[in-house]
Design an enzyme around this catalytic site. Structure first.
Site, PDB file in Angstrom:
ATOM      1  N   ASP A 136       0.820  -1.201   0.127  1.00 54.36           N
ATOM      2  CA  ASP A 136      -0.134   0.176   0.013  1.00 54.36           C
ATOM      3  C   ASP A 136       1.025   1.236  -0.070  1.00 54.36           C
ATOM      4  O   ASP A 136       2.253   1.245   0.270  1.00 54.36           O
ATOM      5  CB  ASP A 136      -0.963  -0.045   1.161  1.00 54.36           C
ATOM      6  CG  ASP A 136      -1.690   1.136   1.387  1.00 54.36           C
ATOM      7  OD1 ASP A 136      -2.424   1.594   0.255  1.00 54.36           O
ATOM      8  OD2 ASP A 136      -1.962   1.730   2.468  1.00 54.36           O
ATOM      9  N   SER A 137       0.334   2.412  -0.422  1.00 53.69           N
ATOM     10  CA  SER A 137       1.217   3.757  -0.043  1.00 53.69           C
ATOM     11  C   SER A 137       1.301   4.034   1.170  1.00 53.69           C
ATOM     12  O   SER A 137       2.462   4.677   1.440  1.00 53.69           O
ATOM     13  CB  SER A 137       0.268   4.746  -0.615  1.00 53.69           C
ATOM     14  OG  SER A 137      -1.246   4.624   0.120  1.00 53.69           O
ATOM     15  N   TYR A 148      -0.394   8.430  -2.547  1.00 55.95           N
ATOM     16  CA  TYR A 148      -0.382   8.119  -3.919  1.00 55.95           C
ATOM     17  C   TYR A 148      -1.587   8.965  -4.917  1.00 55.95           C
ATOM     18  O   TYR A 148      -1.600   9.023  -5.667  1.00 55.95           O
ATOM     19  CB  TYR A 148      -0.543   6.557  -3.977  1.00 55.95           C
ATOM     20  CG  TYR A 148       0.617   5.630  -3.850  1.00 55.95           C
ATOM     21  CD1 TYR A 148       1.833   6.214  -3.357  1.00 55.95           C
ATOM     22  CD2 TYR A 148       0.679   4.528  -4.189  1.00 55.95           C
ATOM     23  CE1 TYR A 148       2.868   5.357  -3.184  1.00 55.95           C
ATOM     24  CE2 TYR A 148       1.905   3.310  -4.243  1.00 55.95           C
ATOM     25  CZ  TYR A 148       2.944   4.083  -3.465  1.00 55.95           C
ATOM     26  OH  TYR A 148       3.956   3.192  -3.500  1.00 55.95           O
ATOM     27  N   GLY A 149      -2.538   9.150  -3.626  1.00 56.40           N
ATOM     28  CA  GLY A 149      -3.762   9.684  -4.394  1.00 56.40           C
ATOM     29  C   GLY A 149      -3.543  11.083  -5.396  1.00 56.40           C
ATOM     30  O   GLY A 149      -4.283  11.145  -6.351  1.00 56.40           O
ATOM     31  N   CYS A 153      -3.637  -0.928  -2.008  1.00 54.02           N
ATOM     32  CA  CYS A 153      -3.866   0.277  -2.366  1.00 54.02           C
ATOM     33  C   CYS A 153      -4.877   0.664  -3.638  1.00 54.02           C
ATOM     34  O   CYS A 153      -4.542   0.006  -4.766  1.00 54.02           O
ATOM     35  CB  CYS A 153      -2.498   1.225  -2.529  1.00 54.02           C
ATOM     36  SG  CYS A 153      -2.795   2.922  -3.060  1.00 54.02           S
ATOM     37  N   ASN A 154      -6.107   1.228  -3.484  1.00 56.25           N
ATOM     38  CA  ASN A 154      -7.004   1.442  -4.683  1.00 56.25           C
ATOM     39  C   ASN A 154      -6.163   2.199  -5.677  1.00 56.25           C
ATOM     40  O   ASN A 154      -6.591   1.993  -6.859  1.00 56.25           O
ATOM     41  CB  ASN A 154      -8.110   2.346  -4.314  1.00 56.25           C
ATOM     42  CG  ASN A 154      -9.284   1.231  -3.812  1.00 56.25           C
ATOM     43  OD1 ASN A 154     -10.148   0.853  -4.623  1.00 56.25           O
ATOM     44  ND2 ASN A 154      -9.271   0.839  -2.530  1.00 56.25           N
ATOM     45  N   GLU A 157      -6.174   9.258   8.922  1.00 62.54           N
ATOM     46  CA  GLU A 157      -4.865   8.968   9.607  1.00 62.54           C
ATOM     47  C   GLU A 157      -4.475   9.726  10.581  1.00 62.54           C
ATOM     48  O   GLU A 157      -3.459   9.370  11.285  1.00 62.54           O
ATOM     49  CB  GLU A 157      -3.744   9.276   8.365  1.00 62.54           C
ATOM     50  CG  GLU A 157      -2.685   8.407   8.170  1.00 62.54           C
ATOM     51  CD  GLU A 157      -2.210   8.141   6.897  1.00 62.54           C
ATOM     52  OE1 GLU A 157      -1.008   8.855   6.605  1.00 62.54           O
ATOM     53  OE2 GLU A 157      -2.759   7.489   5.936  1.00 62.54           O
ATOM     54  N   CYS A 173     -11.175   3.151  -1.136  1.00 66.63           N
ATOM     55  CA  CYS A 173      -9.810   3.587  -0.520  1.00 66.63           C
ATOM     56  C   CYS A 173      -9.534   2.744   0.652  1.00 66.63           C
ATOM     57  O   CYS A 173     -10.421   2.319   1.580  1.00 66.63           O
ATOM     58  CB  CYS A 173      -9.896   5.029  -0.104  1.00 66.63           C
ATOM     59  SG  CYS A 173      -8.464   5.651   0.735  1.00 66.63           S
ATOM     60  N   THR A 174      -8.233   2.333   1.112  1.00 68.75           N
ATOM     61  CA  THR A 174      -7.776   1.542   2.196  1.00 68.75           C
ATOM     62  C   THR A 174      -8.136   2.214   3.290  1.00 68.75           C
ATOM     63  O   THR A 174      -8.596   1.312   4.281  1.00 68.75           O
ATOM     64  CB  THR A 174      -6.263   1.685   2.096  1.00 68.75           C
ATOM     65  OG1 THR A 174      -5.809   2.940   2.179  1.00 68.75           O
ATOM     66  CG2 THR A 174      -5.640   0.709   0.985  1.00 68.75           C
ATOM     67  N   HIS A 175      -8.518   3.362   3.342  1.00 65.40           N
ATOM     68  CA  HIS A 175      -8.769   4.043   4.795  1.00 65.40           C
ATOM     69  C   HIS A 175     -10.403   3.893   5.221  1.00 65.40           C
ATOM     70  O   HIS A 175     -10.730   3.891   6.334  1.00 65.40           O
ATOM     71  CB  HIS A 175      -8.567   5.371   4.827  1.00 65.40           C
ATOM     72  CG  HIS A 175      -6.829   5.501   4.809  1.00 65.40           C
ATOM     73  ND1 HIS A 175      -6.036   5.053   3.840  1.00 65.40           N
ATOM     74  CD2 HIS A 175      -6.043   6.305   5.536  1.00 65.40           C
ATOM     75  CE1 HIS A 175      -4.926   5.472   3.901  1.00 65.40           C
ATOM     76  NE2 HIS A 175      -4.874   6.411   4.906  1.00 65.40           N
TER      77      HIS A 175
HETATM   78  N1  DGL Z   1      -3.887   3.867   0.028  1.00 63.33           N
HETATM   79  C1  DGL Z   1      -4.669   4.852  -0.734  1.00 63.33           C
HETATM   80  C2  DGL Z   1      -5.622   4.344  -1.579  1.00 63.33           C
HETATM   81  O1  DGL Z   1      -6.193   3.376  -1.368  1.00 63.33           O
HETATM   82  C3  DGL Z   1      -5.088   5.978   0.065  1.00 63.33           C
HETATM   83  C4  DGL Z   1      -3.962   6.920   0.502  1.00 63.33           C
HETATM   84  C5  DGL Z   1      -3.213   7.645  -0.438  1.00 63.33           C
HETATM   85  O2  DGL Z   1      -3.601   8.379  -1.319  1.00 63.33           O
HETATM   86  O3  DGL Z   1      -2.108   7.279  -0.691  1.00 63.33           O
HETATM   87  O4  DGL Z   1      -6.008   4.809  -2.825  1.00 63.33           O
END
Ligand code: DGL
Length: 266
Positions: free
Chosen positions: A10-11, A42-43, A73-74, A152, A184-186
């Site tokens: 993941d990011s 990463y978004g 990560c999405n 976060e 999204c992961t969160h």
């Molecule tokens: N992990 C990212 C996702 O699921 C969310 C956080 C990011 O922007 O890195 O898209």
């Protein structure tokens, strides 16, 4: 049967929501997790950067002897999945296909919302996959940029997160939704609040569970499940700080020991 670990990346540490779901569904499996905290988020990164980061992490996980890999990560799943998966002869999973397959099965002809980062929503990957399987579905998408950093920072299930969720979801395009995909992961951490915002009338898709179930079935079919229970998971990040270590509790339920692995500058 195969006792090598499953790699997850993941990011950052948000992907621990996926690690949690996999541990619940596959308790015998050992995980090697990589959070690219040096490049988070990463978004809003470019396609080139996300592919570049993903290649390096995938190779790191392959070098760790992983038998399969999940791009948790999405944003990276949207942008780098195809390019990463053609490089390896082990199963590579993303967090999108199992969810869109599941949603088209249960919400055929219905109205479905998708929320995620700018990167994920910008690719329209969810919309394309859902409509390719079911052209009668109505799909509405929105980038909800602030939500990941808000969670976060520890803001979930409180009045601050409630106000931010309301600001994003009080949008006429979301009227009369049947289901919403938290892409999204969160977002699993605010699923209940999203459900409450829609007064319980919109189903909030449990993406981590769907992905974990899919991986279980696929590893089973490929005779790659682990036989022995070994919970000696490893958690790597590309930039280790005390704040990241403390924040693992938000996503994993307990504070984890993180190991640092830095990629050399190219
Ligand atoms: N992990 C990212 C996702 O699921 C969310 C956080 C990011 O922007 O890195 O898209």
């Amino acid at each position: 049967m195969d006792n090598r670990p499953i790699g997850i990346f993941d990011s950052g540490i948000g992907g621990l929501t996926l690690a949690t779901a996999i541990i619940r569904v596959l308790p015998n499996e050992r995980l090697v997790y990589f959070g690219d905290t040096a490049h988070l988020p990463y978004g809003d990164k470019s396609v080139e950067s996300i592919k570049d980061y993903s290649f390096r992490i995938a190779q790191f996980l392959k070098d760790q002897g992983c038998k399969a890999m999940l791009i948790a990560c999405n944003t990276a799943s949207s942008i780098a999945f195809e390019s990463v998966s053609i490089r390896y002869d082990i199963p590579i999973y993303n967090v999108i296909d199992p969810v869109t397959d599941w949603v088209t099965k249960f919400y055929a002809g219905k109205k479905v919302g998708v929320i995620g980062t700018k990167g994920t929503i910008g690719t329209k990957v969810y919309e394309h996959r859902l409509l390719a399987s079911d052209p009668s579905m109505i799909v509405v998408e929105k980038a909800t940029t602030l939500l990941a950093s808000m969670i976060e920072e520890g803001f979930h299930n409180d009045t601050i997160s409630e106000a931010v969720i309301q600001a994003y979801l009080e949008d006429t395009q979301f009227v009369n939704l049947d289901a919403i995909i938290p892409a999204c992961t969160h977002y699993p951490l605010i699923s209940d609040q999203i459900h409450t915002f829609f007064e319980g009338k919109v189903d909030v898709v449990d993406a981590p569970k769907i992905v974990a179930d899919f991986i279980k079935t696929d590893l089973e079919n490929k005779a790659l499940l682990a036989t022995s229970s070994d919970s000696n998971h490893k958690f790597f990040v590309s930039d280790k700080t005390i704040a990241f270590e403390k924040a693992t509790k938000i996503f994993f339920g307990e504070e984890l020991h993180l190991e640092e692995h830095r990629f050399s500058v190219q």
